[in-house]
Design a protein around this motif. Sequence first.
Motif, mmCIF file in Angstrom:
data_model
loop_
_atom_site.group_PDB
_atom_site.id
_atom_site.type_symbol
_atom_site.label_atom_id
_atom_site.label_comp_id
_atom_site.label_asym_id
_atom_site.label_seq_id
_atom_site.Cartn_x
_atom_site.Cartn_y
_atom_site.Cartn_z
ATOM 1 N N ILE A 1 0.835 -1.202 0.000
ATOM 2 C CA ILE A 1 0.000 0.000 0.000
ATOM 3 C C ILE A 1 0.872 1.255 0.000
ATOM 4 O O ILE A 1 0.608 2.217 -0.733
ATOM 5 C CB ILE A 1 -0.959 -0.012 1.203
ATOM 6 C CG1 ILE A 1 -1.988 -1.145 1.036
ATOM 7 C CG2 ILE A 1 -1.667 1.332 1.364
ATOM 8 C CD1 ILE A 1 -2.856 -1.381 2.263
ATOM 9 N N ALA A 2 1.950 1.236 0.800
ATOM 10 C CA ALA A 2 2.836 2.396 0.874
ATOM 11 C C ALA A 2 3.497 2.658 -0.477
ATOM 12 O O ALA A 2 3.603 3.816 -0.914
ATOM 13 C CB ALA A 2 3.890 2.179 1.946
ATOM 14 N N ALA A 3 3.948 1.602 -1.152
ATOM 15 C CA ALA A 3 4.595 1.774 -2.453
ATOM 16 C C ALA A 3 3.614 2.318 -3.483
ATOM 17 O O ALA A 3 3.973 3.175 -4.302
ATOM 18 C CB ALA A 3 5.174 0.441 -2.922
ATOM 19 N N ALA A 4 2.369 1.850 -3.436
ATOM 20 C CA ALA A 4 1.361 2.341 -4.374
ATOM 21 C C ALA A 4 1.026 3.803 -4.121
ATOM 22 O O ALA A 4 0.831 4.588 -5.057
ATOM 23 C CB ALA A 4 0.099 1.480 -4.274
ATOM 24 N N GLU A 5 0.962 4.169 -2.837
ATOM 25 C CA GLU A 5 0.633 5.550 -2.492
ATOM 26 C C GLU A 5 1.709 6.532 -2.968
ATOM 27 O O GLU A 5 1.425 7.705 -3.216
ATOM 28 C CB GLU A 5 0.432 5.685 -0.984
ATOM 29 C CG GLU A 5 -0.865 5.070 -0.497
ATOM 30 C CD GLU A 5 -1.035 5.126 1.013
ATOM 31 O OE1 GLU A 5 0.001 5.270 1.718
ATOM 32 O OE2 GLU A 5 -2.177 5.024 1.481
#
Length: 316
Positions: free
Chosen positions: A48-52
């Motif tokens: 999720i962090a990488a996508a954000e």
Amino acid sequence: MKLRTTLVASTAMLAVAGVASADTMKIGITQNNVGVDSYQTTYEKAFIAAAEENADVETVVLDAGGDVARQIAQMEDLIQQEVDAIIIWPTNGEAVIPAVRKAHQAGIPVIVTNSNIAEAGFDFVKSFSGPDNITQGARSAEIMCDKFKEMGIEDEASVVHITGQPGYTTAIERAKGFEDRLPEVCPNVSVLDTQPGDWNREKSQQVMEAFLVKYDDIDGVYAGDDNMGVGALNAAKAAGRDGIVFVGATNFAVGYDAMGAGDYWGSIYQSPVDDAEAALQTAIDVLGGKDVPFLNYFDTPKITQDNMGDFTKPVF
């Protein structure tokens, strides 16, 4: 690549990362079982962090909770949402093949993450992103054999083997890697028994308790991950059985701490953050038309008490 500006609602949705824009890539992921261990929990957070951090990516993040039927339903949901790509962490490498085939037939590229599907489904997959689990099992066998040789018991040692979730490709491949490699490097070591621990520390402790009752002489334990390995270690400690060599795969924080304490000999170093980021990047590369290898492995080196100072403590 299909481009959309909105995210279709899903009752199965657990989290959405990224903000849609006119050129957003919509990537869906269905995971195996986020709640079962800290590796999968950390993987989801990292994904999720990488996508954000990528303004061109919008994600639909789902968790099957270890349920094959739920994962198949989630695959169908993502197909209905017409996502641009699907990442799947399979609950069962055989059972998910029809759902993967359906996505392929819908023109949606599928990336398998962490644990591959069975070979019969390879034609429906663009790429596998994750560790080489057979190599991991083989390296664990080498770690154990080297320790037995150091102890001078390589011609008489007996080991027990605690595997992961039955039907799960990672469990199958790590077991195969270990079982094929051990007789090559230590041909006189015998494997007394093999039982599943289902990636669960408490169940693995129970499995080890039964092994300790059944076998008077156990020199080594190989577990498919450190979560299970530490469960086995706890059983041996409670029973007062000293001198057993514990080797795992996927070095958890508890395994790292047990190595530091001198109770647990070795494992395989694998980062869930690297795993998650590699899966997302593989999907982005596929959608961008880049040439991506079918087996897109990242390295997972050996870690033991001797070299653990070269590695940072795992965050999971």
